[in-house]
Design a protein around this motif. Sequence first.
Motif, short mmCIF file in Angstrom:
data_model
loop_
_atom_site.label_atom_id
_atom_site.label_comp_id
_atom_site.label_asym_id
_atom_site.label_seq_id
_atom_site.Cartn_x
_atom_site.Cartn_y
_atom_site.Cartn_z
N LEU A 235 0.87 -1.18 0.00
CA LEU A 235 0.00 0.00 0.00
C LEU A 235 0.90 1.23 0.00
O LEU A 235 1.80 1.34 0.84
CB LEU A 235 -0.88 0.02 1.25
N SER A 236 0.69 2.12 -0.96
CA SER A 236 1.46 3.37 -0.93
C SER A 236 0.51 4.55 -0.78
O SER A 236 -0.62 4.53 -1.26
CB SER A 236 2.33 3.52 -2.18
N VAL A 237 1.00 5.56 -0.05
CA VAL A 237 0.26 6.82 0.15
C VAL A 237 1.19 7.93 -0.32
O VAL A 237 2.21 8.20 0.30
CB VAL A 237 -0.11 7.02 1.63
N ARG A 238 0.83 8.55 -1.44
CA ARG A 238 1.69 9.60 -2.02
C ARG A 238 0.94 10.93 -2.02
O ARG A 238 -0.27 10.97 -2.29
CB ARG A 238 2.07 9.21 -3.46
N ASP B 282 17.86 15.06 5.34
CA ASP B 282 18.25 14.95 6.76
C ASP B 282 17.08 14.49 7.63
O ASP B 282 17.27 13.78 8.61
CB ASP B 282 18.72 16.32 7.30
N ASN B 283 15.88 14.93 7.26
CA ASN B 283 14.70 14.61 8.07
C ASN B 283 14.18 13.19 7.84
O ASN B 283 13.50 12.62 8.69
CB ASN B 283 13.56 15.59 7.79
N LEU B 284 14.50 12.63 6.66
CA LEU B 284 13.95 11.32 6.30
C LEU B 284 14.33 10.23 7.30
O LEU B 284 13.53 9.35 7.59
CB LEU B 284 14.43 10.90 4.90
N LYS B 285 15.56 10.28 7.81
CA LYS B 285 16.02 9.25 8.73
C LYS B 285 15.31 9.32 10.07
O LYS B 285 15.25 8.35 10.80
CB LYS B 285 17.53 9.40 8.98
N LYS B 286 14.80 10.49 10.41
CA LYS B 286 14.27 10.70 11.77
C LYS B 286 12.74 10.66 11.87
O LYS B 286 12.21 10.66 12.97
CB LYS B 286 14.73 12.05 12.30
N VAL B 287 12.03 10.65 10.71
CA VAL B 287 10.57 10.83 10.78
C VAL B 287 9.84 9.77 11.60
O VAL B 287 8.78 10.04 12.14
CB VAL B 287 9.90 10.93 9.38
N PHE B 288 10.41 8.55 11.69
CA PHE B 288 9.75 7.48 12.45
C PHE B 288 10.14 7.48 13.92
O PHE B 288 9.67 6.65 14.69
CB PHE B 288 10.04 6.12 11.83
N ASP C 142 6.59 -3.85 6.89
CA ASP C 142 7.65 -2.85 6.86
C ASP C 142 7.10 -1.59 6.22
O ASP C 142 6.16 -1.65 5.43
CB ASP C 142 8.84 -3.40 6.06
N ILE C 143 7.69 -0.44 6.56
CA ILE C 143 7.26 0.82 5.96
C ILE C 143 8.48 1.64 5.56
O ILE C 143 9.47 1.68 6.30
CB ILE C 143 6.33 1.63 6.90
N SER C 144 8.42 2.22 4.38
CA SER C 144 9.53 3.05 3.91
C SER C 144 8.99 4.39 3.44
O SER C 144 7.79 4.55 3.19
CB SER C 144 10.27 2.35 2.77
N LYS D 120 6.07 10.05 -0.31
CA LYS D 120 5.40 8.77 -0.56
C LYS D 120 5.82 7.76 0.51
O LYS D 120 7.00 7.53 0.73
CB LYS D 120 5.80 8.24 -1.94
N PHE D 121 4.82 7.20 1.19
CA PHE D 121 5.03 6.11 2.15
C PHE D 121 4.60 4.80 1.50
O PHE D 121 3.56 4.76 0.84
CB PHE D 121 4.20 6.33 3.42
N THR D 122 5.39 3.76 1.69
CA THR D 122 5.02 2.44 1.16
C THR D 122 5.04 1.42 2.29
O THR D 122 6.05 1.26 2.98
CB THR D 122 6.00 2.00 0.05
#
Length: 199
Positions: free
Chosen positions: A125-128, A137-143, A177-179, A189-191
Motif C-alpha cells: 500500500l502506498s500513500v503519495r 536529513d529529516n527522512l532518517k528521523k521521521v519514524f 515494513d514501511i519506507s 510517498k510512504f510504502t
Amino acid sequence: VTKSPTMMKHLGQVINDESKRLRFLVEKVLQMSMFDRKKAVFKKKRLDLNEMVENIANSFTLRVEHTGGKIYTEIEAIDSTIYVDEMHFQNVINNLLDNAVKYRKPDQPVDIYLRTWNDDEHLYLSVRDTGLGLKKDNLKKVFDKFYRVHTGNRHDVKGFGLGLAYVKKIVMLHHGDISIESELGKGTKFTIKLPVIKD
C-alpha cells in the motif's frame, strides 16, 4: 445539504466513520507507552485491504477537497486479504493521510494517491502526496518518537510527534515494513509492505 439525499448519505457515513475513529485518538499516546512495556494486545481478523482503502479514501474526500485537491485510489492488488487489528491498521492509514493534509504547501491544493498492489510474496500500500516534502536529513528521523519536522511559523500543525512512530510500530507488529521517499517541494510517498495471506 438537506436538498441532496446523496450528500446527506455521504456526510452521514463520514460522520459515522470519523466518530468511530475519534474514540481511539486519545488512546494513541497510551498505546505508545503500552508498546514500550510489551503489553499491546491485538484483536486480529481477516480483512480486505482494497475495501479498507476505498472506505478510508471516501471518508477523507471532503478534507482533501477542502484544500482544493483530490484523493485518488489505484486498486491493483489481487491477493488483498490482510490479518490485522482493524482499529490500529485503520489508524495507520488515517495517520498517513492526516500528515498529507497537515503538511501540504500553504494555501495550495494537495492531491493524495492511494495505491495497492502485489508481488508473489507481499501486498503493498502506498500513500503519495503533492505536499511540502522533506529534506534528506529529516527522512532518517521521521519514524522516531516525538520527532517533528520544523515547519516554520505554522500554528495549524499540532500534535505530539507520535504519529509516524505509532505507524511504524503497528506495521512492524503486523510483520510488515514501511519506507518513505520524499523530495522537498514535490511531496512524499510512504510504502507499506505486508506478507500475503494465503488460504
